[in-house]
Design an enzyme around this catalytic site. Structure first.
Site, PDB file in Angstrom:
ATOM      1  N   ASP A  97       0.854  -1.186   0.000  1.00 62.07           N
ATOM      2  CA  ASP A  97       0.000   0.000   0.000  1.00 62.07           C
ATOM      3  C   ASP A  97       0.890   1.236   0.000  1.00 62.07           C
ATOM      4  O   ASP A  97       1.793   1.366   0.838  1.00 62.07           O
ATOM      5  CB  ASP A  97      -0.877  -0.010   1.258  1.00 62.07           C
ATOM      6  CG  ASP A  97      -2.291   0.456   0.981  1.00 62.07           C
ATOM      7  OD1 ASP A  97      -2.448   1.383   0.166  1.00 62.07           O
ATOM      8  OD2 ASP A  97      -3.233  -0.107   1.570  1.00 62.07           O
ATOM      9  N   ASP A 198      -2.889   4.490  -3.025  1.00 63.27           N
ATOM     10  CA  ASP A 198      -4.008   4.966  -2.218  1.00 63.27           C
ATOM     11  C   ASP A 198      -4.454   6.368  -2.637  1.00 63.27           C
ATOM     12  O   ASP A 198      -3.626   7.261  -2.826  1.00 63.27           O
ATOM     13  CB  ASP A 198      -3.571   4.977  -0.748  1.00 63.27           C
ATOM     14  CG  ASP A 198      -4.653   5.485   0.180  1.00 63.27           C
ATOM     15  OD1 ASP A 198      -5.635   4.762   0.395  1.00 63.27           O
ATOM     16  OD2 ASP A 198      -4.508   6.620   0.686  1.00 63.27           O
ATOM     17  N   GLU A 257      -6.497   2.993  -6.090  1.00 64.70           N
ATOM     18  CA  GLU A 257      -7.768   3.171  -5.381  1.00 64.70           C
ATOM     19  C   GLU A 257      -8.470   4.390  -5.964  1.00 64.70           C
ATOM     20  O   GLU A 257      -8.048   5.526  -5.754  1.00 64.70           O
ATOM     21  CB  GLU A 257      -7.551   3.376  -3.883  1.00 64.70           C
ATOM     22  CG  GLU A 257      -8.870   3.498  -3.129  1.00 64.70           C
ATOM     23  CD  GLU A 257      -8.754   4.203  -1.792  1.00 64.70           C
ATOM     24  OE1 GLU A 257      -9.640   4.001  -0.944  1.00 64.70           O
ATOM     25  OE2 GLU A 257      -7.785   4.968  -1.598  1.00 64.70           O
ATOM     26  N   HIS A 335     -10.747  -3.135   4.006  1.00 61.88           N
ATOM     27  CA  HIS A 335     -10.610  -2.486   5.312  1.00 61.88           C
ATOM     28  C   HIS A 335     -11.460  -1.243   5.464  1.00 61.88           C
ATOM     29  O   HIS A 335     -11.562  -0.689   6.564  1.00 61.88           O
ATOM     30  CB  HIS A 335      -9.138  -2.125   5.549  1.00 61.88           C
ATOM     31  CG  HIS A 335      -8.627  -1.114   4.571  1.00 61.88           C
ATOM     32  ND1 HIS A 335      -8.423  -1.404   3.236  1.00 61.88           N
ATOM     33  CD2 HIS A 335      -8.291   0.194   4.719  1.00 61.88           C
ATOM     34  CE1 HIS A 335      -7.981  -0.327   2.619  1.00 61.88           C
ATOM     35  NE2 HIS A 335      -7.897   0.651   3.491  1.00 61.88           N
ATOM     36  N   ASP A 336     -12.074  -0.770   4.380  1.00 60.30           N
ATOM     37  CA  ASP A 336     -12.870   0.455   4.424  1.00 60.30           C
ATOM     38  C   ASP A 336     -14.377   0.202   4.419  1.00 60.30           C
ATOM     39  O   ASP A 336     -15.157   1.137   4.213  1.00 60.30           O
ATOM     40  CB  ASP A 336     -12.513   1.365   3.234  1.00 60.30           C
ATOM     41  CG  ASP A 336     -11.262   2.183   3.506  1.00 60.30           C
ATOM     42  OD1 ASP A 336     -11.007   2.499   4.680  1.00 60.30           O
ATOM     43  OD2 ASP A 336     -10.539   2.509   2.546  1.00 60.30           O
TER      44      ASP A 336
END
Length: 551
Positions: A97, A198, A257, A335-336
């Site tokens: 990430d 990200d 993302e 995770h979001d």
């Protein structure tokens, strides 16, 4: 010529919650190394690690204070080197990430920028305004304004799209772009195989003097996403960044993302002509039924029932629009967001069926750790556990008890989806010998150790599903959604004289679905079903994969 990532099956690991090796309650790199045999047996061939860099952990690692070092709670650089080598020895690629939109306010660049207004790093960030007046009315994704007063007391403010401790980088500055490119190449030289980039869609901002039109009060900050998402300069600045990486490391997987990107933007970001991302993750996959919402309730207490007809349409549009352009990213959770078992599936049969529905489409599966066990969200009992300033206010003004409000919020919120992995039936499920960094009431879900010996378990099903995904027909076959009612999702994958049919019942009622006549054999199933020459009957929430030859 295809690349390794065209055939990737990616497993997302939230490092803090996967495996603790030293008893401090926080998952770490050595813990991941211990579980490489599990990952290999599962059948994945790549992992994506959420941030592992030095961080104050204001946003669980997305606030980076040093891109060139591993956070000491996660491990050491030597342990990262060992992890890369051992993953590669097991045939597993590593995707890191990479946070490019902002840093921590503890990063040396920002600390120098506020310590010295004439520092070269002042222009690494976005400072604006004067006399302690906010430059505009734009709102942060984390609540409140995007502006925070300069700690140096200059009267200016700095821009932060997320938490105030996470100042945005100024990508308009070429030195910032070069610095972030240097970071990427440092890690690629170490042998990592890809970057999950990200929040890249936010690196460009509109004219800072422009307020966002609103009927809200003059002092009220409002979300102004059109002014800081998917603006043209995103592509202008990102294209050279990606080109330079690919020039030196051509097999690097660039996974972006793009939370709010529609399918046409996804084409812009991933087409070969664009020379930017290889694939992007969108948050627009899962439309919700708006009719179920109560306008008098806060967002965190609203119903989140899936709008299945819109979901079918959405999936098909992404499949067809990206055909010949790039691989869609296939996922049910990360995770979001809340876990799929909590948010959508609700029972094991449904979860298995939804997995085959999603991951046998054309594209790259990304599985959130523990999904293969049927893990659910934790149940929190205090607003503080959510690490979200909006939760306490929501609970305080809810027209229900605090206990009931927290139960509802726990089914929606992202933090309860980050609970420790369920490895075995020992203390803390084998995750740690200490106190887990995150805890809450757990749903009764069988551990990995228990499921590994149960042929009907979710874990065994996922192993079979991933083995099936590696068939050429599910890698590169044509995709076509078949016309059915709103309660069923049926599509074909066709390749080299064969056709596979994936059938899923989205309802709790038995459904009958007509299929093209022919001889079929069953490849995978969930729940009850009955197959005849031209018809399939699916039990409640059931799913089935058939393979036949063209007539």
């Amino acid at each position: 010529m295809s690349s390794w990532y065209d055939h990737a099956i990616i497993y997302q690991i939230y490092p803090k919650s996967f495996q603790d090796s030293n008893g401090d309650g926080i998952g770490d790199l050595n813990g991941i190394r211990q579980r490489i045999p599990y990952l290999k047996q599962l059948g994945i061939n790549a992992i994506w690690l959420n941030p592992v860099f030095v961080s104050p952990q204001v946003d669980n690692g997305y606030d980076v204070a040093n891109y060139y070092a591993i956070d000491d709670k996660i491990g050491t650089m030597a342990e990262m080197d060992d992890l890369i080598a051992e993953l590669h020895a097991a045939g597993i690629h590593l995707i890191l990430d990479f946070v490019i939109n902002h840093t921590s306010d503890q990063h040396p660049w920002f600390k120098d920028a506020v310590a010295n207004p004439h520092s070269i790093y002042r222009d690494y960030y976005i400072f604006a305004g004067h006399h302690n007046q906010r430059p505009n009315n734009w709102g942060s994704f984390f609540g409140g304004t995007v502006w925070e007063p300069d700690p140096a007391g200059t009267g200016q403010s700095y821009f932060h799209l997320f938490d105030k401790h996470m100042p945005d980088l100024n990508w308009k500055n070429p030195e910032v772009r070069l610095s972030m490119e240097d970071v990427a190449k440092y890690w690629l030289a170490k042998g990592i195989d890809g970057l999950r980039i990200d929040a890249f869609i936010h690196i460009a901002k509109a004219n800072l003097a422009q307020n966002f039109p609103t009927n809200a009060g003059a002092n009220e900050a409002v979300l102004a996403e059109p002014f800081y998402a998917n603006l043209p300069n995103v592509q202008k600045w990102l294209r050279p960044f990606c080109q330079h990486i690919k020039a030196d490391y051509p097999e690097t997987f660039l996974l972006g993302e793009a939370a709010s990107a529609n399918v046409n933007l996804a084409v812009d970001y991933t087409s070969q002509h664009a020379q930017m991302m290889d694939s992007v993750i969108t948050f627009r996959y899962f439309p919700l039924r708006q009719s179920a919402n109560d306008v008098n309730k806060p967002a965190l207490l609203q119903s989140e029932d899936m709008d299945w007809p819109e979901f079918k349409k959405n999936q098909t549009i992404w499949q067809q629009t990206l055909s010949g352009v790039s691989q869609p990213v296939l996922y049910w959770g990360n995770h979001d967001m809340a876990r799929v078992m909590t948010r959508v599936a609700h029972n094991a049969i449904s979860a298995k069926s939804l997995a085959m529905l999603m991951y046998l489409q054309r594209g790259i599966p990304v599985i959130y750790y523990g999904e293969e066990l049927g893990m659910e969200n934790l149940q929190f009992t205090s607003p503080d556990q959510f690490q979200d300033q909006t939760v306490a206010a929501t609970v305080q003004h809810a027209d229900m008890s605090e206990t009931d409000a927290l139960k509802v919020i726990s089914t929606h919120h992202k933090m309860p989806a980050r609970g420790p992995m369920l490895w075995n039936d020992e203390a803390n499920h084998g995750f740690t010998t200490g106190q887990p960094w995150l805890s809450g009431q757990e749903a009764p879900v069988a551990s990995a150790a228990t499921q590994s010996t149960d042929e009907d378990s979710m874990l065994k099903f996922y192993q079979q599903l991933f083995a099936l995904k590696k068939f050429p027909i599910f890698q590169s076959g044509d995709y076509c959604l078949l016309p059915t009612d709103d309660d069923t999702f049926v599509y074909t994958r066709s390749d080299a004289g064969q056709t596979a049919i994936v059938l899923v019942n989205l309802s709790s009622q038995t459904k009958r679905v007509a299929i093209p006549s022919g001889k079929y054999r069953e490849l995978l199933s969930s729940g009850q079903h009955e197959v005849s020459a031209e018809r399939v009957e699916l039990g409640a929430n059931g799913g089935l994969v058939l393979l036949g030859n063209h007539d």
